[in-house]
Design a protein around this motif. Structure first.
Motif, PDB file in Angstrom:
ATOM      1  N   UNK A 206       0.952  -1.732   0.489  1.00 14.98           N
ATOM      2  CA  UNK A 206       0.067  -0.434   0.006  1.00 14.98           C
ATOM      3  C   UNK A 206       0.696   1.171   0.401  1.00 14.98           C
ATOM      4  N   UNK A 207       2.293   1.029   0.824  1.00 14.13           N
ATOM      5  CA  UNK A 207       2.806   2.226   1.077  1.00 14.13           C
ATOM      6  C   UNK A 207       3.306   2.575  -0.464  1.00 14.13           C
ATOM      7  N   UNK A 208       3.847   1.806  -0.765  1.00 15.18           N
ATOM      8  CA  UNK A 208       4.322   1.699  -2.668  1.00 15.18           C
ATOM      9  C   UNK A 208       3.461   2.332  -3.247  1.00 15.18           C
ATOM     10  N   UNK A 209       2.666   1.810  -3.440  1.00 17.67           N
ATOM     11  CA  UNK A 209       1.118   2.058  -4.542  1.00 17.67           C
ATOM     12  C   UNK A 209       0.961   3.919  -4.606  1.00 17.67           C
ATOM     13  N   UNK A 218       8.408   6.042  -9.025  1.00 10.75           N
ATOM     14  CA  UNK A 218       9.399   5.629 -10.368  1.00 10.75           C
ATOM     15  C   UNK A 218      11.178   6.049 -10.612  1.00 10.75           C
ATOM     16  N   UNK A 219      11.227   7.201  -9.595  1.00 15.43           N
ATOM     17  CA  UNK A 219      12.674   8.443  -9.866  1.00 15.43           C
ATOM     18  C   UNK A 219      13.615   7.056  -8.642  1.00 15.43           C
ATOM     19  N   UNK A 220      13.099   6.795  -7.628  1.00 13.14           N
ATOM     20  CA  UNK A 220      14.216   5.818  -6.410  1.00 13.14           C
ATOM     21  C   UNK A 220      14.795   4.817  -7.373  1.00 13.14           C
ATOM     22  N   UNK A 221      13.092   4.130  -7.403  1.00 14.74           N
ATOM     23  CA  UNK A 221      14.001   2.911  -8.253  1.00 14.74           C
ATOM     24  C   UNK A 221      14.383   2.345  -9.223  1.00 14.74           C
ATOM     25  N   UNK A 222      14.712   3.623 -10.499  1.00 11.94           N
ATOM     26  CA  UNK A 222      15.832   3.473 -11.088  1.00 11.94           C
ATOM     27  C   UNK A 222      16.827   3.597 -10.460  1.00 11.94           C
ATOM     28  N   UNK A 223      16.882   4.466  -9.821  1.00 15.61           N
ATOM     29  CA  UNK A 223      18.483   4.689  -8.470  1.00 15.61           C
ATOM     30  C   UNK A 223      18.548   2.985  -7.786  1.00 15.61           C
ATOM     31  N   UNK A 224      17.559   2.790  -7.006  1.00 14.73           N
ATOM     32  CA  UNK A 224      17.876   1.223  -6.646  1.00 14.73           C
ATOM     33  C   UNK A 224      17.963   0.270  -8.161  1.00 14.73           C
ATOM     34  N   UNK A 225      18.230   0.793  -9.214  1.00 10.43           N
ATOM     35  CA  UNK A 225      17.861  -0.055  -9.950  1.00 10.43           C
ATOM     36  C   UNK A 225      19.584  -0.287 -11.107  1.00 10.43           C
ATOM     37  N   UNK A 226      20.517   0.912 -10.795  1.00 15.99           N
ATOM     38  CA  UNK A 226      21.642   1.196 -10.898  1.00 15.99           C
ATOM     39  C   UNK A 226      22.433   0.596 -10.130  1.00 15.99           C
ATOM     40  N   UNK A 227      21.926   0.616  -8.978  1.00 19.67           N
ATOM     41  CA  UNK A 227      22.831  -0.204  -7.609  1.00 19.67           C
ATOM     42  C   UNK A 227      22.785  -0.612  -7.646  1.00 19.67           C
ATOM     43  N   UNK A 228      21.841  -1.877  -7.698  1.00 15.79           N
ATOM     44  CA  UNK A 228      21.929  -3.059  -7.531  1.00 15.79           C
ATOM     45  C   UNK A 228      22.207  -3.795  -8.764  1.00 15.79           C
ATOM     46  N   UNK A 229      21.839  -3.524 -10.000  1.00 13.28           N
ATOM     47  CA  UNK A 229      22.275  -3.840 -11.441  1.00 13.28           C
ATOM     48  C   UNK A 229      23.000  -3.112 -11.730  1.00 13.28           C
ATOM     49  N   UNK A 230      24.418  -2.753 -11.992  1.00  9.87           N
ATOM     50  CA  UNK A 230      25.084  -1.795 -12.251  1.00  9.87           C
ATOM     51  C   UNK A 230      25.942  -2.415 -13.694  1.00  9.87           C
ATOM     52  N   UNK A 231      25.766  -3.491 -14.013  1.00 10.34           N
ATOM     53  CA  UNK A 231      26.089  -3.835 -15.247  1.00 10.34           C
ATOM     54  C   UNK A 231      25.008  -3.129 -16.261  1.00 10.34           C
ATOM     55  N   UNK A 315      14.356  -6.755  -5.348  1.00 11.06           N
ATOM     56  CA  UNK A 315      14.649  -7.087  -4.385  1.00 11.06           C
ATOM     57  C   UNK A 315      13.827  -6.198  -3.598  1.00 11.06           C
ATOM     58  N   UNK A 316      12.247  -7.381  -2.864  1.00 10.06           N
ATOM     59  CA  UNK A 316      11.798  -6.741  -1.737  1.00 10.06           C
ATOM     60  C   UNK A 316      12.190  -5.922  -0.823  1.00 10.06           C
ATOM     61  N   UNK A 317      11.309  -4.437  -0.260  1.00 14.78           N
ATOM     62  CA  UNK A 317      10.893  -3.382  -0.544  1.00 14.78           C
ATOM     63  C   UNK A 317      11.242  -2.842  -1.973  1.00 14.78           C
ATOM     64  N   UNK A 318      11.371  -2.674  -3.095  1.00 16.89           N
ATOM     65  CA  UNK A 318      11.817  -2.676  -4.354  1.00 16.89           C
ATOM     66  C   UNK A 318      12.815  -1.219  -3.659  1.00 16.89           C
ATOM     67  N   UNK A 319      12.160   0.017  -3.590  1.00 13.22           N
ATOM     68  CA  UNK A 319      12.443   1.158  -2.660  1.00 13.22           C
ATOM     69  C   UNK A 319      13.589   1.353  -1.700  1.00 13.22           C
ATOM     70  N   UNK A 320      13.915  -0.049  -1.583  1.00 11.75           N
ATOM     71  CA  UNK A 320      15.317  -0.496  -0.051  1.00 11.75           C
ATOM     72  C   UNK A 320      14.470   0.062   1.103  1.00 11.75           C
ATOM     73  N   UNK A 321      12.995   0.691   1.200  1.00 10.76           N
ATOM     74  CA  UNK A 321      12.688   0.800   1.974  1.00 10.76           C
ATOM     75  C   UNK A 321      12.947   2.187   2.624  1.00 10.76           C
ATOM     76  N   UNK A 322      13.605   2.549   1.664  1.00  3.83           N
ATOM     77  CA  UNK A 322      14.039   3.975   1.870  1.00  3.83           C
ATOM     78  C   UNK A 322      13.864   4.971   0.960  1.00  3.83           C
TER      79      UNK A 322
END
Length: 376
Positions: A206-209, A218-231, A315-322
């Motif tokens: 619910x929080x993510x929604x 979405x901006x946070x997910x993209x930041x996390x995407x490059x952190x988790x999968x830098x390749x 990984x869950x939660x996708x925003x890293x809980x932050x």
């Protein structure tokens, strides 16, 4: 909204007194007057299963991480400074139990214990036996009431006034317990079995929604995407990510966020309850260690996949809980303006975007589930 008691021990005393009064007074003053000994034996057996399941839900540790646990690659790393160990996925530190709890669902005031990976089967069986026992009892009480009403014209000395008094008292009490516990039982089945989620994870979704509809996710997910999968941070993907942000709300929530632990109803049941032959067995439980969980196909990482698919594999939660990036000890927010990422300082006071203080529509926050937000 979770119940908070001034004296925690009352959370166990109240159910014990209620169960004892309804169960044994009903048997002594009502059921014994008309029911066969076989049905009376069945009722007492059901009541005994209720007591044992309740005791196991109270005294069974909900599960704590092994000291040797280490997070897997491409997973969030959360270290609990109070337990001095790494927290596995789905685990949280309970402020009341003072331990990290595997697959923590919530801290239950009625058991004075957390409901977690190791004792969730006991808790669910307890609810099941409450529903079965009170449902059977309500049927018998109503059946007896209808009979007595049908012969009400007979002389009064043929009726036990004590029985009638207890029927008047017990029917609403038993019905109230049946309805409230049945609703909780249905909620647990809906969350854990049908949806594969704990109550905390339902709250998290619910929080993510909420963040999605406020254009903050979405901006946070993209930041996390490059952190988790830098390749995956290639020039081509950076362009695609920019286009994705420009589309904004046109990108559907379910296309960028998935709950990874929801497999299917049968697999979800096996995950939390173990083998089906043990579902009603008093000491039955899950077979795994509670520190690693299978994920559905949508959440599996595939190198070179589309941006949306890569986001689904976070990984869950996708925003890293932050929701906000931490930088040099200062709380700063990541936003996108004119296609460029901008980082600015943010005051979290009275900000319902902040995970530690966010409330859902029921007014629930992490603390209401018993989570120690200071070590989240």
């Amino acid at each position: 909204m979770p119940v908070k008691l001034k004296y925690p021990w009352m959370g166990v005393v109240i159910p014990c007194l209620l169960t004892s009064f309804i169960g044994y007074s009903a048997h002594i003053f009502v059921l014994a007057n008309f029911m066969s000994w076989k049905l009376q034996l069945w009722f007492q057996s059901s009541l005994t299963m209720l007591w044992i399941s309740y005791a196991l839900a109270i005294f069974t540790n909900p599960g704590r991480p092994a000291k040797s646990f280490k997070p897997l690659k491409k997973e969030w790393t959360h270290f609990c400074k109070k337990c001095q160990l790494f927290k596995p996925e789905r685990a949280h530190h309970c402020k009341t139990c003072n331990q990290c709890v595997l697959m923590m669902d919530h801290h239950c005031p009625w058991t004075m214990n957390c409901v977690g990976f190791k004792n969730f089967p006991h808790f669910l069986r307890f609810l099941f036996w409450v529903v079965v026992t009170t449902g059977f009892l309500l049927y018998q009480l109503l059946k007896r009431t209808i009979y007595l009403w049908g012969v009400k014209d007979l002389p009064s000395y043929l009726f036990e006034k004590t029985e009638i008094t207890f029927l008047i008292i017990l029917i609403p009490m038993d019905g109230f317990v049946l309805i409230t516990v049945a609703l909780l039982f249905i909620r647990c089945l809906s969350n854990q079995i049908i949806g594969g989620k704990t109550q905390i994870e339902s709250w998290e979704l619910e929080r993510l929604e909420n963040l999605y509809y406020r254009k903050k996710l979405l901006p946070q997910l993209l930041v996390n995407l490059w952190e988790i999968y830098p390749n995956e941070k290639t020039p081509e993907n950076k362009v695609l990510a920019k286009k994705l942000q420009e589309r904004g709300r046109k990108v559907r929530f379910e296309n960028i966020v998935t709950f990874p632990y929801d497999l299917d109803i049968w697999s979800n049941a096996l995950t939390v309850l173990g083998s089906p032959v043990q579902w009603l067995w008093l000491f039955g439980g899950p077979d795994s260690d509670g520190m690693h969980f299978k994920k559905n196909e949508l959440a599996l990482y595939e190198e070179g996949a589309a941006i949306e698919d890569l986001l689904l594999s976070l990984p869950w939660p996708p925003d890293g809980g932050r929701n906000f990036i931490q930088q040099k000890g200062t709380n700063v927010e990541s936003i996108t303006e004119n296609g460029e990422q901008v980082i600015r300082q943010r005051n979290f006071e009275n900000d319902n975007s902040y995970r530690k203080t966010w409330n859902n529509d029921w007014g629930e926050n992490l603390e209401d589930f018993g989570v120690d937000v200071d070590v989240e």
